[in-house]
Scaffold this active site. Sequence first.
Site, PDB file in Angstrom:
ATOM      1  N   GLU A 141       0.801  -1.356   0.031  1.00 24.57           N
ATOM      2  CA  GLU A 141      -0.057  -0.158  -0.062  1.00 24.57           C
ATOM      3  C   GLU A 141       0.937   1.097   0.062  1.00 24.57           C
ATOM      4  O   GLU A 141       0.870   2.216   0.729  1.00 24.57           O
ATOM      5  CB  GLU A 141      -1.017   0.009   1.125  1.00 24.57           C
ATOM      6  CG  GLU A 141      -2.127  -1.261   1.098  1.00 24.57           C
ATOM      7  CD  GLU A 141      -3.122  -1.031   2.017  1.00 24.57           C
ATOM      8  OE1 GLU A 141      -2.993  -0.337   2.753  1.00 24.57           O
ATOM      9  OE2 GLU A 141      -4.106  -1.986   1.899  1.00 24.57           O
ATOM     10  N   GLU A 160      -4.790  -8.984  -0.026  1.00 23.65           N
ATOM     11  CA  GLU A 160      -5.620  -8.713   0.792  1.00 23.65           C
ATOM     12  C   GLU A 160      -6.969  -8.863   0.595  1.00 23.65           C
ATOM     13  O   GLU A 160      -7.464  -8.142  -0.237  1.00 23.65           O
ATOM     14  CB  GLU A 160      -5.077  -7.599   1.677  1.00 23.65           C
ATOM     15  CG  GLU A 160      -3.663  -7.868   2.325  1.00 23.65           C
ATOM     16  CD  GLU A 160      -3.362  -6.398   3.214  1.00 23.65           C
ATOM     17  OE1 GLU A 160      -4.385  -5.637   3.592  1.00 23.65           O
ATOM     18  OE2 GLU A 160      -2.416  -5.871   3.065  1.00 23.65           O
TER      19      GLU A 160
END
Length: 520
Positions: free
Chosen positions: A192, A319
């Site tokens: 991220e 994820e």
Amino acid sequence: MDCCRDVPVSKGKSVPQASISVGEEPLGAISPRLYGHFAEHLGRCCYGGIWAGDSAASKGAAAVDGPRTDVVAALRELPVPLLRWPGGCYADHYHWRNGIGAPESRPTTLNTSCGQLEPDTNGIGTHEFMALAERLGAEPYLAVNVGTGSIQEACEWLEYVNVGADSSLTRLRATNGHPEPWGVRLWGIGNETWDCGGRYDAAAYAHEYRRYATMLRHIDPNVELVAVGMEDEPLPESMLDRDWNVRFLEALGPNVGLMDHLSIHRYWIRGGAETGFDEEDYYTLLTEAESTESLIQRTAARLAHFAPAGHRARVALDEYGVWHPEARNWGPGDVPRRTPVTFEQSNTLRDALAVAIAFEGFHRQCAVLSMANLAQVVNVLQSVIVTDGASCVKTPTYHAFALHRPHIGADAIEVDVASAALPAGGRAVSATASRKEAGTAVTIVNRDFRNAADVEIHCPGNVDWSLVLTADTADAVNSAQSPDRVSPRALELHRTAAGASCGTIPAHSMATIQYSQRAL
Ligand code: AHR
């Protein structure tokens, strides 16, 4: 008895009906990597979860010097084909050298992942994680630190883990107990990076990515590298760049071949309260889970557009899962938030159905989706296991994974479903099917909140076994007191004169039927 056709819909009771026909057409192989998991140093996932640790929370647990034996046994049975570590946001503060050597000499560092400020003893480091992966039979997937690390540090970790040639680092690995290299194939370049991993813009990350990828491949040309992509539907109030993937791929330009996988994350966050939700929230969560497939398709289309001829990067959903409002301090959800945030939440039958619906999409997209990791494996978010002291409870999501076991490594095949519509829109019944040498497996979800569904399945072969995962309410959970409230039980099936199998799938339930390949 032709149980489906004999049930009249007009007897006052609304009974949705469905007919499921398993086709012949293979859609592709369902890689074991689509049944992956994620273990971050976050909350009680690693310390006090997988590893007994010395926290009060895990005193009395079935522990050895290392991972809990009960957790390992449950995960091995699942199985866990792929395990991502050490983060998540944690990865961009992680310095691997802190986690090698004698545990008592390792520094205690500050774990700042996702806003927590916790001491980290570094007792779980590379050797401990790799030993766990080995015991689980899981392929390891490591993420290097971009946010606070360096390319040199990442290259040295790769050398320590993968290189067989003699060097000071590989000698150090041997001194620390592992002379042979582990040969880890999957390496993520940050996590991220558009947010917790450093708030890069897409072009700056592409620049960084090119350097990391080039230098890492000099150390081991066989690694598969995962670049950070982004979900293209951030929250409306978010400042994140919804065109991140396009800008990143444009900036990579002719270097797109340095990337093997583009990672995206998808959390289902709009289902209201974790338990005690109403019918509308129930359907909202399931619809969110279903929409994961279109995110994968959109991301794959972007990749295909930018890929040079002959290069095939695929989408890594590294994820995903349900993240209820009680376990976060951001995003939608008009319910009291638990403070401090522990990332722990109730795991209900509804959550298990959400994951089963997502698996249908994963199977359909198996040609473009290279991995999927549920967040997270123990205690945190939509975990498959919850530990509390000596207890180790399998969540409904654990059982949803277990019911999909026959699909792992099988060939996905097309399946045609004719089903009654839901009042909220969409179909009541959905299904996925796959084939292996041993036979064909069909998994069915009855999404209807209130009504059972009579289903007729047309699939060659004899029924070897059939199991249903159900409970009286969609918000049923398992607990130390009631560990099996939501657990698979036998599903009764009958055969029609025409050779179809028929049965009733209760409201808000899922079932798997395993057919042998034997001729009738
Ligand atoms: O899974 C929890 C967190 O969610 C991860 O650390 C991060 O990657 C994501 O935002």
